[in-house]
Design a protein around this motif. Structure first.
Motif, PDB file in Angstrom:
ATOM      1  N   ALA A  48       7.760  11.754  10.143  1.00 25.42           N
ATOM      2  CA  ALA A  48       8.768  11.426  11.047  1.00 25.42           C
ATOM      3  C   ALA A  48       8.210  11.171  12.531  1.00 25.42           C
ATOM      4  CB  ALA A  48       9.753  12.899  10.790  1.00 25.42           C
ATOM      5  N   ALA A  49       7.137  12.249  12.833  1.00 24.26           N
ATOM      6  CA  ALA A  49       6.469  12.003  14.094  1.00 24.26           C
ATOM      7  C   ALA A  49       5.804  10.665  14.503  1.00 24.26           C
ATOM      8  CB  ALA A  49       5.525  13.218  14.195  1.00 24.26           C
ATOM      9  N   PHE A  50       5.185  10.087  13.324  1.00 23.71           N
ATOM     10  CA  PHE A  50       4.655   8.833  13.518  1.00 23.71           C
ATOM     11  C   PHE A  50       5.772   7.869  13.614  1.00 23.71           C
ATOM     12  CE2 PHE A  50       3.385   4.693  11.387  1.00 23.71           C
ATOM     13  CZ  PHE A  50       2.466   4.500  12.144  1.00 23.71           C
ATOM     14  N   LEU A  51       6.945   7.990  12.735  1.00 22.65           N
ATOM     15  CA  LEU A  51       8.002   6.889  13.049  1.00 22.65           C
ATOM     16  C   LEU A  51       8.613   6.778  14.629  1.00 22.65           C
ATOM     17  CD1 LEU A  51       9.384   6.812   9.400  1.00 22.65           C
ATOM     18  CD2 LEU A  51       7.886   5.103  10.430  1.00 22.65           C
ATOM     19  N   GLU A  52       8.777   8.383  14.928  1.00 16.13           N
ATOM     20  CA  GLU A  52       9.436   8.409  16.269  1.00 16.13           C
ATOM     21  C   GLU A  52       8.331   7.961  17.480  1.00 16.13           C
ATOM     22  OE1 GLU A  52      10.224  12.335  18.991  1.00 16.13           O
ATOM     23  OE2 GLU A  52      10.701  12.451  16.906  1.00 16.13           O
ATOM     24  N   ALA A  53       7.099   8.082  17.226  1.00 10.94           N
ATOM     25  CA  ALA A  53       6.037   7.570  18.167  1.00 10.94           C
ATOM     26  C   ALA A  53       6.149   5.809  17.915  1.00 10.94           C
ATOM     27  CB  ALA A  53       4.764   7.996  17.889  1.00 10.94           C
ATOM     28  N   ALA A  54       6.231   5.366  16.951  1.00 10.72           N
ATOM     29  CA  ALA A  54       6.238   4.015  16.651  1.00 10.72           C
ATOM     30  C   ALA A  54       7.438   3.334  17.591  1.00 10.72           C
ATOM     31  CB  ALA A  54       6.147   3.490  15.219  1.00 10.72           C
ATOM     32  N   LYS A  55       8.799   4.064  17.296  1.00  7.57           N
ATOM     33  CA  LYS A  55      10.082   3.502  17.827  1.00  7.57           C
ATOM     34  C   LYS A  55       9.895   3.743  19.384  1.00  7.57           C
ATOM     35  CE  LYS A  55      14.780   4.450  17.826  1.00  7.57           C
ATOM     36  NZ  LYS A  55      15.858   5.213  17.210  1.00  7.57           N
ATOM     37  N   ALA A  56       9.214   4.560  20.030  1.00  4.97           N
ATOM     38  CA  ALA A  56       8.929   4.867  21.409  1.00  4.97           C
ATOM     39  C   ALA A  56       8.137   3.698  21.962  1.00  4.97           C
ATOM     40  CB  ALA A  56       8.440   6.141  21.596  1.00  4.97           C
ATOM     41  N   MET A  57       7.314   3.073  21.102  1.00  5.63           N
ATOM     42  CA  MET A  57       6.317   1.905  21.371  1.00  5.63           C
ATOM     43  C   MET A  57       7.288   0.546  21.099  1.00  5.63           C
ATOM     44  SD  MET A  57       2.893   3.592  19.932  1.00  5.63           S
ATOM     45  CE  MET A  57       1.783   2.454  20.310  1.00  5.63           C
ATOM     46  N   LEU A  79       0.795  -1.004   0.209  1.00  2.91           N
ATOM     47  CA  LEU A  79      -0.042   0.030  -0.041  1.00  2.91           C
ATOM     48  C   LEU A  79       0.725   1.182  -0.015  1.00  2.91           C
ATOM     49  CD1 LEU A  79      -2.686   1.248   0.429  1.00  2.91           C
ATOM     50  CD2 LEU A  79      -2.355   0.985   2.772  1.00  2.91           C
ATOM     51  N   ASN A  80       0.976   1.906  -1.062  1.00  3.53           N
ATOM     52  CA  ASN A  80       1.465   3.146  -1.136  1.00  3.53           C
ATOM     53  C   ASN A  80       0.671   4.562  -0.888  1.00  3.53           C
ATOM     54  OD1 ASN A  80       3.919   2.052  -2.092  1.00  3.53           O
ATOM     55  ND2 ASN A  80       3.143   1.809  -3.917  1.00  3.53           N
ATOM     56  N   LEU A  81       1.435   5.383   0.147  1.00  2.25           N
ATOM     57  CA  LEU A  81       0.181   6.529   0.274  1.00  2.25           C
ATOM     58  C   LEU A  81       1.198   7.731   0.574  1.00  2.25           C
ATOM     59  CD1 LEU A  81      -0.301   6.725   3.873  1.00  2.25           C
ATOM     60  CD2 LEU A  81       0.152   4.642   3.198  1.00  2.25           C
ATOM     61  N   ARG A  82       0.728   9.062   0.343  1.00  3.96           N
ATOM     62  CA  ARG A  82       1.382  10.206   0.336  1.00  3.96           C
ATOM     63  C   ARG A  82       0.926  10.815   1.683  1.00  3.96           C
ATOM     64  NH1 ARG A  82       4.166  11.998  -3.792  1.00  3.96           N
ATOM     65  NH2 ARG A  82       3.595  11.173  -5.895  1.00  3.96           N
ATOM     66  N   ILE A  83       2.124  11.262   2.547  1.00  3.96           N
ATOM     67  CA  ILE A  83       1.711  11.730   3.852  1.00  3.96           C
ATOM     68  C   ILE A  83       2.762  13.061   3.864  1.00  3.96           C
ATOM     69  CG2 ILE A  83       0.628  10.054   5.106  1.00  3.96           C
ATOM     70  CD1 ILE A  83       3.262   9.326   6.361  1.00  3.96           C
ATOM     71  N   ASP A  84       2.297  14.050   4.759  1.00  3.91           N
ATOM     72  CA  ASP A  84       3.159  15.022   5.071  1.00  3.91           C
ATOM     73  C   ASP A  84       4.422  14.449   5.831  1.00  3.91           C
ATOM     74  OD1 ASP A  84       3.533  18.322   5.548  1.00  3.91           O
ATOM     75  OD2 ASP A  84       3.710  16.992   7.806  1.00  3.91           O
ATOM     76  N   ALA A  85       5.610  15.178   5.411  1.00  8.53           N
ATOM     77  CA  ALA A  85       7.105  14.539   5.882  1.00  8.53           C
ATOM     78  C   ALA A  85       7.134  14.625   7.314  1.00  8.53           C
ATOM     79  CB  ALA A  85       8.060  15.274   5.248  1.00  8.53           C
ATOM     80  N   GLU A  86       6.671  15.596   7.923  1.00  9.83           N
ATOM     81  CA  GLU A  86       6.599  15.948   9.442  1.00  9.83           C
ATOM     82  C   GLU A  86       5.574  15.016  10.260  1.00  9.83           C
ATOM     83  OE1 GLU A  86       5.675  19.949  10.366  1.00  9.83           O
ATOM     84  OE2 GLU A  86       7.273  20.554   8.968  1.00  9.83           O
ATOM     85  N   LEU A  87       4.594  14.763   9.668  1.00  6.52           N
ATOM     86  CA  LEU A  87       3.719  13.672  10.059  1.00  6.52           C
ATOM     87  C   LEU A  87       4.383  12.190  10.181  1.00  6.52           C
ATOM     88  CD1 LEU A  87       1.124  12.564  11.386  1.00  6.52           C
ATOM     89  CD2 LEU A  87       0.023  12.552   9.009  1.00  6.52           C
TER      90      LEU A  87
END
Length: 87
Positions: free
Chosen positions: A16-25, A6-14
């Motif tokens: 980065a924040a999502f991947l950071e949150a995932a890493k914290a989890m 599944l390919n999707l376009r998202i804001d680069a800041e979103l």
């Protein structure tokens, strides 16, 4: 299970924040997205099921149900047919 991409376009800041949150989890982004997709599908199914139950309750409240006699006659016919097939 067949895999798909599944390919999707998202804001680069979103992203980065999502991947950071995932890493914290202690998860990765793909794991969290798959979890979200499963939960969404389950919520949709649960909502559909609740609607079906409510529709049944409303139908029963209106008296729009099979009579005991009809159900008993249908069951007797089913038993008769099943016995024929077995015997």
């Amino acid at each position: 299970m067949t895999q798909a991409t599944l390919n999707l376009r998202i804001d680069a800041e979103l992203k980065a924040a999502f991947l950071e949150a995932a890493k914290a989890m202690d998860r990765n982004g793909s794991q969290l997205i798959r979890d979200f997709m499963r939960e969404t599908v389950q919520r949709q199914h649960d909502e559909w099921f609740r609607q079906q139950v409510q529709a049944g309750i409303e139908q029963a409240d209106r008296g729009d149900v099979f009579s005991t006699e009809f159900v008993e006659a249908a069951a007797a016919e089913w038993r008769k047919q099943a016995t024929k097939k077995l015997g």
